[in-house]
Motif scaffolding. Structure first.
Motif, mmCIF file in Angstrom:
data_model
loop_
_atom_site.group_PDB
_atom_site.id
_atom_site.type_symbol
_atom_site.label_atom_id
_atom_site.label_comp_id
_atom_site.label_asym_id
_atom_site.label_seq_id
_atom_site.Cartn_x
_atom_site.Cartn_y
_atom_site.Cartn_z
ATOM 1 N N THR A 54 -7.790 10.705 8.172
ATOM 2 C CA THR A 54 -8.831 11.863 8.086
ATOM 3 C C THR A 54 -8.556 12.332 6.462
ATOM 4 O OG1 THR A 54 -7.199 13.678 8.579
ATOM 5 C CG2 THR A 54 -8.538 12.535 10.330
ATOM 6 N N PRO A 55 -9.650 12.807 6.058
ATOM 7 C CA PRO A 55 -9.545 13.409 4.529
ATOM 8 C C PRO A 55 -8.340 14.596 4.415
ATOM 9 C CG PRO A 55 -11.976 13.409 5.270
ATOM 10 C CD PRO A 55 -10.993 12.957 6.421
ATOM 11 N N GLU A 56 -8.388 15.353 5.399
ATOM 12 C CA GLU A 56 -7.390 16.332 5.447
ATOM 13 C C GLU A 56 -6.138 15.890 5.099
ATOM 14 O OE1 GLU A 56 -11.114 17.751 6.977
ATOM 15 O OE2 GLU A 56 -9.657 16.035 7.640
ATOM 16 N N GLN A 57 -5.629 14.795 6.219
ATOM 17 C CA GLN A 57 -4.270 14.027 6.101
ATOM 18 C C GLN A 57 -3.996 13.480 4.662
ATOM 19 O OE1 GLN A 57 -4.641 10.361 7.599
ATOM 20 N NE2 GLN A 57 -2.442 10.248 8.431
ATOM 21 N N LEU A 58 -5.251 12.818 4.010
ATOM 22 C CA LEU A 58 -4.949 12.035 2.797
ATOM 23 C C LEU A 58 -4.697 13.130 1.852
ATOM 24 C CD1 LEU A 58 -6.035 9.779 4.420
ATOM 25 C CD2 LEU A 58 -7.380 8.962 2.852
ATOM 26 N N LEU A 59 -5.269 14.192 1.755
ATOM 27 C CA LEU A 59 -5.226 15.094 0.662
ATOM 28 C C LEU A 59 -3.765 15.663 0.640
ATOM 29 C CD1 LEU A 59 -8.479 17.382 0.782
ATOM 30 C CD2 LEU A 59 -7.523 16.113 -1.461
ATOM 31 N N LEU A 60 -3.213 15.974 1.804
ATOM 32 C CA LEU A 60 -1.850 16.491 1.834
ATOM 33 C C LEU A 60 -0.927 15.261 1.444
ATOM 34 C CD1 LEU A 60 -1.759 17.951 5.341
ATOM 35 C CD2 LEU A 60 -1.525 19.276 3.302
ATOM 36 N N GLN A 61 -1.189 13.888 1.625
ATOM 37 C CA GLN A 61 -0.227 12.819 1.334
ATOM 38 C C GLN A 61 -0.445 12.725 -0.098
ATOM 39 O OE1 GLN A 61 -1.311 9.408 3.759
ATOM 40 N NE2 GLN A 61 -0.308 10.249 5.573
ATOM 41 N N VAL A 62 -1.684 13.067 -0.581
ATOM 42 C CA VAL A 62 -1.544 12.729 -2.414
ATOM 43 C C VAL A 62 -0.215 13.817 -2.835
ATOM 44 C CG1 VAL A 62 -2.764 13.453 -4.350
ATOM 45 C CG2 VAL A 62 -3.990 12.295 -2.426
ATOM 46 N N GLU A 63 -0.326 15.065 -2.134
ATOM 47 C CA GLU A 63 0.850 15.974 -2.881
ATOM 48 C C GLU A 63 2.202 15.373 -2.588
ATOM 49 O OE1 GLU A 63 0.468 18.591 -4.617
ATOM 50 O OE2 GLU A 63 -1.997 17.841 -4.484
ATOM 51 N N LEU A 64 2.326 14.762 -1.524
ATOM 52 C CA LEU A 64 3.647 13.952 -1.212
ATOM 53 C C LEU A 64 3.954 12.894 -2.195
ATOM 54 C CD1 LEU A 64 3.751 13.395 2.686
ATOM 55 C CD2 LEU A 64 5.058 14.934 1.313
ATOM 56 N N PHE A 65 3.016 12.230 -2.553
ATOM 57 C CA PHE A 65 2.943 10.771 -3.389
ATOM 58 C C PHE A 65 3.456 11.562 -4.908
ATOM 59 C CE2 PHE A 65 0.743 8.817 -6.761
ATOM 60 C CZ PHE A 65 1.566 7.627 -6.852
ATOM 61 N N ILE A 66 2.517 12.506 -5.332
ATOM 62 C CA ILE A 66 2.802 13.067 -6.858
ATOM 63 C C ILE A 66 4.150 13.499 -6.895
ATOM 64 C CG2 ILE A 66 2.093 14.969 -8.176
ATOM 65 C CD1 ILE A 66 -0.857 14.582 -7.228
ATOM 66 N N ASN A 67 4.582 14.390 -5.875
ATOM 67 C CA ASN A 67 6.338 14.712 -5.946
ATOM 68 C C ASN A 67 6.874 13.649 -6.012
ATOM 69 O OD1 ASN A 67 5.361 17.570 -5.991
ATOM 70 N ND2 ASN A 67 5.200 17.673 -3.747
ATOM 71 N N LYS A 80 5.054 0.751 -3.888
ATOM 72 C CA LYS A 80 5.091 0.233 -2.610
ATOM 73 C C LYS A 80 6.349 0.996 -1.761
ATOM 74 C CE LYS A 80 5.903 -3.938 0.315
ATOM 75 N NZ LYS A 80 6.030 -5.467 0.263
ATOM 76 N N GLU A 81 7.470 1.297 -2.561
ATOM 77 C CA GLU A 81 8.485 1.665 -1.997
ATOM 78 C C GLU A 81 8.181 3.356 -1.707
ATOM 79 O OE1 GLU A 81 12.246 4.294 -3.871
ATOM 80 O OE2 GLU A 81 11.631 2.393 -4.967
ATOM 81 N N VAL A 82 7.244 4.235 -2.443
ATOM 82 C CA VAL A 82 6.937 5.434 -2.051
ATOM 83 C C VAL A 82 5.943 5.427 -1.090
ATOM 84 C CG1 VAL A 82 5.814 7.332 -3.105
ATOM 85 C CG2 VAL A 82 7.387 6.235 -4.554
ATOM 86 N N PHE A 83 4.981 4.489 -0.980
ATOM 87 C CA PHE A 83 4.147 4.582 0.251
ATOM 88 C C PHE A 83 4.987 4.342 1.432
ATOM 89 C CE2 PHE A 83 0.722 2.324 -2.847
ATOM 90 C CZ PHE A 83 0.314 3.666 -3.373
ATOM 91 N N ASN A 84 5.730 3.326 1.483
ATOM 92 C CA ASN A 84 6.561 3.106 2.752
ATOM 93 C C ASN A 84 7.338 4.246 3.208
ATOM 94 O OD1 ASN A 84 5.268 0.767 3.145
ATOM 95 N ND2 ASN A 84 7.175 -0.545 2.018
ATOM 96 N N GLN A 85 8.118 4.783 2.228
ATOM 97 C CA GLN A 85 8.936 5.878 2.587
ATOM 98 C C GLN A 85 8.134 7.301 2.982
ATOM 99 O OE1 GLN A 85 11.127 7.409 -1.058
ATOM 100 N NE2 GLN A 85 12.042 8.799 0.138
ATOM 101 N N HIS A 86 6.968 7.487 2.313
ATOM 102 C CA HIS A 86 6.338 8.651 2.794
ATOM 103 C C HIS A 86 5.085 8.284 4.035
ATOM 104 C CE1 HIS A 86 8.375 11.469 0.107
ATOM 105 N NE2 HIS A 86 8.343 10.399 -0.530
ATOM 106 N N GLY A 87 5.008 7.049 4.346
ATOM 107 C CA GLY A 87 4.023 6.691 5.412
ATOM 108 C C GLY A 87 2.590 7.099 5.169
ATOM 109 N N ILE A 88 2.299 6.951 3.692
ATOM 110 C CA ILE A 88 1.158 6.990 3.177
ATOM 111 C C ILE A 88 -0.067 6.193 3.898
ATOM 112 C CG2 ILE A 88 -0.394 6.853 1.048
ATOM 113 C CD1 ILE A 88 1.705 9.040 0.994
ATOM 114 N N ALA A 89 -1.114 6.895 4.271
ATOM 115 C CA ALA A 89 -2.273 5.956 4.751
ATOM 116 C C ALA A 89 -2.858 4.836 3.909
ATOM 117 C CB ALA A 89 -3.506 6.944 5.292
ATOM 118 N N TYR A 90 -3.297 3.719 4.666
ATOM 119 C CA TYR A 90 -3.633 2.615 3.774
ATOM 120 C C TYR A 90 -4.664 2.625 2.858
ATOM 121 C CZ TYR A 90 0.122 -0.002 6.098
ATOM 122 O OH TYR A 90 1.297 -0.480 6.368
ATOM 123 N N ALA A 91 -5.704 3.595 3.269
ATOM 124 C CA ALA A 91 -6.999 4.019 2.617
ATOM 125 C C ALA A 91 -6.397 4.480 1.275
ATOM 126 C CB ALA A 91 -8.078 4.682 3.225
#
Length: 333
Positions: A54-67, A80-91
């Motif tokens: 969902t867009p809401e989920q992805l916006l929250l995950q952007v903050e996780l990624f930036i931090n 790839k390491e950060v994506f896997n560590q934080h379960g970032i959505a594939y889109a």
């Protein structure tokens, strides 16, 4: 200083986008940007509820990624390491990775295919998709949208009206038809009956008639299908090509599902090794996402990159379509 931003955009559509499992008149995507004040790169994330995004989920995950990346030197491996560590959505993985790739390509003053070490496509012709609608409306839709200029027409169908829709379109359409069922058939024998009825019609391929995961039914169906079968929902960020080749003849790789350029390239290359045909597909995306798909078209047999044409007011104008061919207007941002 490197700065990341993400913005939700609302995309109103020219007509109702209906497939076998849902319908919508509007799409919400995210645009991800990276900038150092001189160069900027943009990527798009098109969340898909089919994959619990969902867009809401992805916006929250952007903050996780930036931090998570603050102070780190970025590379494909770090992403790839950060994506896997934080379960970032594939889109969102693709939105972030493509923004970074475009940014780095601009800084190095090379093309995106050059940065990815892949060839550029000389010419990209796309199919155009007719959504599910009343059969009697298809001729007007075909005429009003001038679909005769495209090399293929893709037809979305459901299990009940699929035959009538296909037969009617074939009665006036001069192109080959791609049938896209989006997992509409639950019974393989029902699907085989449908395929027998259309086997003399000008059909190019059949895309994902059965639900992903119904492997034995898929193997059975392939034995009796008179057309090439392509996987869509059955191939996401990962794929068991040994299993896929028992059910399909080709794959539709969508970068929003693959989660990035690198993984998309891997999936396309693996499919070729197994003798499968390949397609680059899309979700409902602006020209940011579609232009990203264009960068990989030299690796594919078909391009299905038409969704920017169904947006009422496409905001970025990075590409244009002329007589069914996609062309870049400027450097992809």
């Amino acid at each position: 200083m490197i700065n990341w931003t993400a913005q939700e955009i609302v995309l109103d559509l020219k007509y109702t986008w209906k497939i076998s499992r849902n319908a919508t008149d509007q799409k919400k995507n995210l645009i991800v940007r990276i900038s150092d004040g001189t160069f900027e790169g943009s990527g798009e994330a098109a969340p898909n509820i089919r994959y619990q995004e969902t867009p809401e989920q992805l916006l929250l995950q952007v903050e996780l990624f930036i931090n998570a990346i603050r102070g780190r030197e970025l590379s494909f491996e770090v992403l790839k390491e950060v994506f896997n560590q934080h379960g970032i959505a594939y889109a969102l993985r693709f939105g972030i990775e493509s923004a970074w790739v475009h940014f780095e390509a601009k800084r190095k003053r090379i093309s995106v295919p050059g940065f990815l070490n892949i060839p550029s496509a000389e010419s990209i012709q796309t199919s155009y998709t007719v959504p599910i609608m009343e059969t009697s409306l298809i001729r007007n839709f075909y005429a009003e949208n001038k679909l005769s200029r495209f090399p293929f027409v893709k037809l979305k169908i459901n299990a009940d009206e699929g035959y009538e829709m296909t037969k009617y379109l074939a009665s006036f359409c001069n192109q080959k038809i791609m049938i896209d069922a989006n997992e509409a058939f639950s019974d393989p024998d029902h699907c085989i009956y449908f395929l027998e009825k259309i086997k003399k019609l000008p059909v190019e391929l059949i895309e994902q008639p059965m639900p992903a995961g119904k492997d034995e039914e898929g193997k059975y169906l392939k034995k009796y299908c008179p057309f090439p079968l392509f996987a869509d929902e059955a191939i996401t960020h990962n794929a068991d090509f040994g299993l896929l080749t028992e059910q399909f003849d080709g794959v539709n790789v969508k970068l929003m599902k693959a989660g990035g350029y690198q993984n998309g390239i891997r999936l396309l290359s693996e499919a070729k090794k197994y003798g499968m045909r390949t397609m680059i597909g899309c979700m409902v995306e602006t020209t940011i996402g579609i232009s990203s798909g264009m960068n990989l078209c030299a690796l594919a047999d078909y391009a299905d990159l038409d969704s920017f044409l169904l947006i009422k007011e496409e905001p970025f104008h990075l590409i244009r379509e002329e007589n069914g061919t996609l062309l870049f207007n400027s450097n992809v941002s």
